[in-house]
Write a protein that holds these residues in place. Structure first.
Motif, PDB file in Angstrom:
ATOM      1  N   PHE A  47       0.837  -1.187   0.000  1.00 28.35           N
ATOM      2  CA  PHE A  47       0.000   0.000   0.000  1.00 28.35           C
ATOM      3  C   PHE A  47       0.881   1.249   0.000  1.00 28.35           C
ATOM      4  CE2 PHE A  47      -2.511  -3.361   1.869  1.00 28.35           C
ATOM      5  CZ  PHE A  47      -3.780  -3.163   1.329  1.00 28.35           C
ATOM      6  N   ALA A  48       0.306   2.360  -0.476  1.00 30.67           N
ATOM      7  CA  ALA A  48       1.026   3.632  -0.557  1.00 30.67           C
ATOM      8  C   ALA A  48       0.583   4.545   0.578  1.00 30.67           C
ATOM      9  CB  ALA A  48       0.759   4.305  -1.906  1.00 30.67           C
ATOM     10  N   GLY A  49       1.552   5.182   1.215  1.00 32.18           N
ATOM     11  CA  GLY A  49       1.266   5.973   2.400  1.00 32.18           C
ATOM     12  C   GLY A  49       0.433   7.212   2.161  1.00 32.18           C
ATOM     13  N   GLN A  50       0.522   7.809   0.950  1.00 27.96           N
ATOM     14  CA  GLN A  50      -0.207   9.035   0.651  1.00 27.96           C
ATOM     15  C   GLN A  50      -1.236   8.814  -0.463  1.00 27.96           C
ATOM     16  OE1 GLN A  50       0.232  11.787   2.532  1.00 27.96           O
ATOM     17  NE2 GLN A  50       1.700  10.566   3.716  1.00 27.96           N
ATOM     18  N   ASP A  51      -1.767   7.619  -0.545  1.00 29.55           N
ATOM     19  CA  ASP A  51      -2.700   7.249  -1.607  1.00 29.55           C
ATOM     20  C   ASP A  51      -4.012   8.030  -1.462  1.00 29.55           C
ATOM     21  OD1 ASP A  51      -4.411   5.837  -3.406  1.00 29.55           O
ATOM     22  OD2 ASP A  51      -3.222   4.022  -3.131  1.00 29.55           O
ATOM     23  N   ALA A  52      -4.422   8.711  -2.528  1.00 27.51           N
ATOM     24  CA  ALA A  52      -5.663   9.486  -2.510  1.00 27.51           C
ATOM     25  C   ALA A  52      -6.877   8.654  -2.901  1.00 27.51           C
ATOM     26  CB  ALA A  52      -5.541  10.689  -3.449  1.00 27.51           C
ATOM     27  N   LEU A  53      -6.668   7.414  -3.331  1.00 27.15           N
ATOM     28  CA  LEU A  53      -7.767   6.557  -3.796  1.00 27.15           C
ATOM     29  C   LEU A  53      -7.989   5.343  -2.905  1.00 27.15           C
ATOM     30  CD1 LEU A  53      -6.899   6.719  -7.582  1.00 27.15           C
ATOM     31  CD2 LEU A  53      -8.913   7.723  -6.514  1.00 27.15           C
ATOM     32  N   VAL A  54      -6.927   4.788  -2.377  1.00 30.65           N
ATOM     33  CA  VAL A  54      -7.006   3.662  -1.443  1.00 30.65           C
ATOM     34  C   VAL A  54      -6.365   4.117  -0.134  1.00 30.65           C
ATOM     35  CG1 VAL A  54      -6.252   1.298  -0.946  1.00 30.65           C
ATOM     36  CG2 VAL A  54      -6.933   1.927  -3.273  1.00 30.65           C
ATOM     37  N   PRO A  55      -7.149   4.411   0.898  1.00 33.28           N
ATOM     38  CA  PRO A  55      -6.577   4.966   2.127  1.00 33.28           C
ATOM     39  C   PRO A  55      -5.567   4.027   2.770  1.00 33.28           C
ATOM     40  CG  PRO A  55      -8.874   4.321   2.463  1.00 33.28           C
ATOM     41  CD  PRO A  55      -8.614   4.239   0.991  1.00 33.28           C
ATOM     42  N   ALA A  56      -4.537   4.616   3.357  1.00 33.51           N
ATOM     43  CA  ALA A  56      -3.509   3.812   4.012  1.00 33.51           C
ATOM     44  C   ALA A  56      -4.087   2.957   5.133  1.00 33.51           C
ATOM     45  CB  ALA A  56      -2.406   4.724   4.549  1.00 33.51           C
ATOM     46  N   SER A  57      -5.245   3.346   5.666  1.00 32.52           N
ATOM     47  CA  SER A  57      -5.884   2.557   6.727  1.00 32.52           C
ATOM     48  C   SER A  57      -6.336   1.192   6.234  1.00 32.52           C
ATOM     49  CB  SER A  57      -7.085   3.325   7.295  1.00 32.52           C
ATOM     50  OG  SER A  57      -8.017   3.644   6.279  1.00 32.52           O
ATOM     51  N   ALA A  58      -6.356   0.983   4.905  1.00 32.35           N
ATOM     52  CA  ALA A  58      -6.696  -0.345   4.373  1.00 32.35           C
ATOM     53  C   ALA A  58      -5.631  -1.370   4.751  1.00 32.35           C
ATOM     54  CB  ALA A  58      -6.868  -0.288   2.862  1.00 32.35           C
ATOM     55  N   ALA A  59      -4.382  -0.935   4.937  1.00 32.79           N
ATOM     56  CA  ALA A  59      -3.304  -1.878   5.266  1.00 32.79           C
ATOM     57  C   ALA A  59      -3.523  -2.536   6.629  1.00 32.79           C
ATOM     58  CB  ALA A  59      -1.949  -1.176   5.199  1.00 32.79           C
ATOM     59  N   PRO A  60      -3.695  -1.766   7.724  1.00 31.10           N
ATOM     60  CA  PRO A  60      -3.969  -2.438   9.001  1.00 31.10           C
ATOM     61  C   PRO A  60      -5.305  -3.184   9.014  1.00 31.10           C
ATOM     62  CG  PRO A  60      -4.157  -0.050   9.246  1.00 31.10           C
ATOM     63  CD  PRO A  60      -3.538  -0.315   7.906  1.00 31.10           C
ATOM     64  N   ALA A  61      -6.287  -2.708   8.239  1.00 31.15           N
ATOM     65  CA  ALA A  61      -7.564  -3.423   8.171  1.00 31.15           C
ATOM     66  C   ALA A  61      -7.374  -4.798   7.541  1.00 31.15           C
ATOM     67  CB  ALA A  61      -8.580  -2.607   7.376  1.00 31.15           C
ATOM     68  N   LEU A  62      -6.536  -4.871   6.501  1.00 30.70           N
ATOM     69  CA  LEU A  62      -6.243  -6.166   5.876  1.00 30.70           C
ATOM     70  C   LEU A  62      -5.455  -7.049   6.824  1.00 30.70           C
ATOM     71  CD1 LEU A  62      -6.026  -8.223   3.616  1.00 30.70           C
ATOM     72  CD2 LEU A  62      -4.296  -6.811   2.522  1.00 30.70           C
ATOM     73  N   LEU A  63      -4.509  -6.473   7.550  1.00 28.82           N
ATOM     74  CA  LEU A  63      -3.708  -7.256   8.488  1.00 28.82           C
ATOM     75  C   LEU A  63      -4.585  -7.835   9.597  1.00 28.82           C
ATOM     76  CD1 LEU A  63      -0.819  -8.166   9.089  1.00 28.82           C
ATOM     77  CD2 LEU A  63      -0.552  -6.129  10.511  1.00 28.82           C
ATOM     78  N   ALA A  64      -5.593  -7.069  10.024  1.00 28.44           N
ATOM     79  CA  ALA A  64      -6.515  -7.585  11.043  1.00 28.44           C
ATOM     80  C   ALA A  64      -7.335  -8.747  10.500  1.00 28.44           C
ATOM     81  CB  ALA A  64      -7.434  -6.461  11.523  1.00 28.44           C
ATOM     82  N   LEU A  65      -7.663  -8.682   9.217  1.00 26.07           N
ATOM     83  CA  LEU A  65      -8.439  -9.751   8.592  1.00 26.07           C
ATOM     84  C   LEU A  65      -7.589 -10.980   8.324  1.00 26.07           C
ATOM     85  CD1 LEU A  65     -11.291 -10.367   7.260  1.00 26.07           C
ATOM     86  CD2 LEU A  65     -10.222  -9.674   5.105  1.00 26.07           C
ATOM     87  N   LEU A  66      -6.345 -10.753   7.881  1.00 28.04           N
ATOM     88  CA  LEU A  66      -5.447 -11.846   7.496  1.00 28.04           C
ATOM     89  C   LEU A  66      -4.074 -11.614   8.121  1.00 28.04           C
ATOM     90  CD1 LEU A  66      -6.328 -12.239   3.707  1.00 28.04           C
ATOM     91  CD2 LEU A  66      -6.714 -13.936   5.475  1.00 28.04           C
ATOM     92  N   PRO A  67      -3.889 -11.983   9.375  1.00 28.33           N
ATOM     93  CA  PRO A  67      -2.625 -11.672  10.058  1.00 28.33           C
ATOM     94  C   PRO A  67      -1.422 -12.449   9.543  1.00 28.33           C
ATOM     95  CG  PRO A  67      -4.081 -12.977  11.468  1.00 28.33           C
ATOM     96  CD  PRO A  67      -4.881 -12.593  10.270  1.00 28.33           C
ATOM     97  N   ASP A  68      -1.645 -13.476   8.710  1.00 29.57           N
ATOM     98  CA  ASP A  68      -0.531 -14.318   8.272  1.00 29.57           C
ATOM     99  C   ASP A  68       0.036 -13.943   6.902  1.00 29.57           C
ATOM    100  OD1 ASP A  68      -0.693 -15.831  10.599  1.00 29.57           O
ATOM    101  OD2 ASP A  68      -2.153 -17.215   9.725  1.00 29.57           O
ATOM    102  N   VAL A  69      -0.507 -12.914   6.244  1.00 29.00           N
ATOM    103  CA  VAL A  69       0.010 -12.545   4.932  1.00 29.00           C
ATOM    104  C   VAL A  69       1.022 -11.407   5.076  1.00 29.00           C
ATOM    105  CG1 VAL A  69      -2.139 -13.270   3.835  1.00 29.00           C
ATOM    106  CG2 VAL A  69      -1.806 -10.857   4.417  1.00 29.00           C
ATOM    107  N   GLU A  70       1.801 -11.204   4.013  1.00 29.32           N
ATOM    108  CA  GLU A  70       2.803 -10.139   4.015  1.00 29.32           C
ATOM    109  C   GLU A  70       2.151  -8.829   3.559  1.00 29.32           C
ATOM    110  OE1 GLU A  70       6.043 -10.222   4.861  1.00 29.32           O
ATOM    111  OE2 GLU A  70       5.922 -12.314   5.482  1.00 29.32           O
TER     112      GLU A  70
END
Length: 243
Positions: free
Chosen positions: A187-210
């Motif tokens: 994910f990109a830290g300053q993404d104007a289309l996909v918020p950076a908060s999607a990264a921790p949200a994905l990690l919460a959903l799938l803690p075993d992926v990179e």
């Protein structure tokens, strides 16, 4: 064909934004065959139609990856192929592009609706605005947006609208949970289309992926910082290949 990676581009801008990344990957590992596959030119917004065409045209037993919409499609195709997919990587690709109560880390519905209405009224002007949004947050945002537009193909408005409706329809959560192969999501830290908060949200959903967050980069970070992104991908492929 674990030495083959297929990359799918995002909406509207064609394959050119991924070319520098593909070249950087080939430079890091000459044995890696990197192929950028254009998205289907369909008037349908049914995900099954897009996946059927991609599945028919792409060789099996490869790594699948993609940028933004391309990453969402790669995720769906990966779970469809199962063991016939070596692994999955996504670049600035959300699990849902449009927010809903169960996935707020995405574009607000009102923003997306206005964008789609703009595309229906003036596709060329909307693509220009989209390139600016893709480059927002980059060190040279205007220069990057010009590069994005310069390589964009002449797409029919009906195809662009179908792609937007596909973006709104796709939900990668079940696919990513079902796919058992290795996964890398950048994910990109300053993404104007996909918020950076999607990264921790994905990690919460799938803690075993990179999962990686590249600071101070735009949605078009594959074009903005291709060598840095390539190094992260190459390290992931190498580590997954050693498993």
């Amino acid at each position: 064909m674990r030495d083959r990676l297929i990359l799918l581009p995002g909406w509207g801008l064609g394959s050119a934004p991924l070319e520098p990344l593909a070249e950087a990957l080939r430079g890091l590992d000459p044995r890696l065959h990197v192929q950028i596959e254009p998205l289907p030119l369909l008037d349908s917004s049914d995900p099954a139609d897009w996946l059927d065409e991609l599945d028919a045209n792409l060789p099996p037993d490869t790594w699948l990856g993609g940028w933004s919409l391309g990453g969402m499609l790669a995720a769906q195709l990966a779970v469809r192929r199962g063991e016939r997919c070596s692994g999955l990587l996504t670049l600035a690709s959300n699990l849902r592009f449009v927010a809903e109560p169960s996935w707020p880390a995405a574009m607000p519905v009102e923003t997306f609706t206005a964008f789609r209405q703009g595309c229906a009224a003036d596709a060329a002007a909307t693509l220009k605005r989209f390139a600016l949004l893709c480059s927002q947050g980059a060190a040279d945002a205007r220069g990057l947006s010009r590069l994005l537009l310069a390589g964009a193909p002449q797409a029919q408005p009906e195809t662009l609208l179908a792609g937007l409706d596909l973006l709104a329809a796709l939900d990668s959560r079940a696919a990513l949970q079902a796919f058992v192969g290795p996964q890398l999501h950048l994910f990109a830290g300053q993404d104007a289309l996909v918020p950076a908060s999607a990264a921790p949200a994905l990690l919460a959903l799938l803690p075993d992926v990179e999962i990686g967050l590249i600071d101070n980069t735009s949605h078009a970070f594959a074009l903005e910082r291709p060598h840095e992104i390539a190094a992260a991908i190459q390290a992931f492929l190498h580590e997954a290949g050693d498993d």
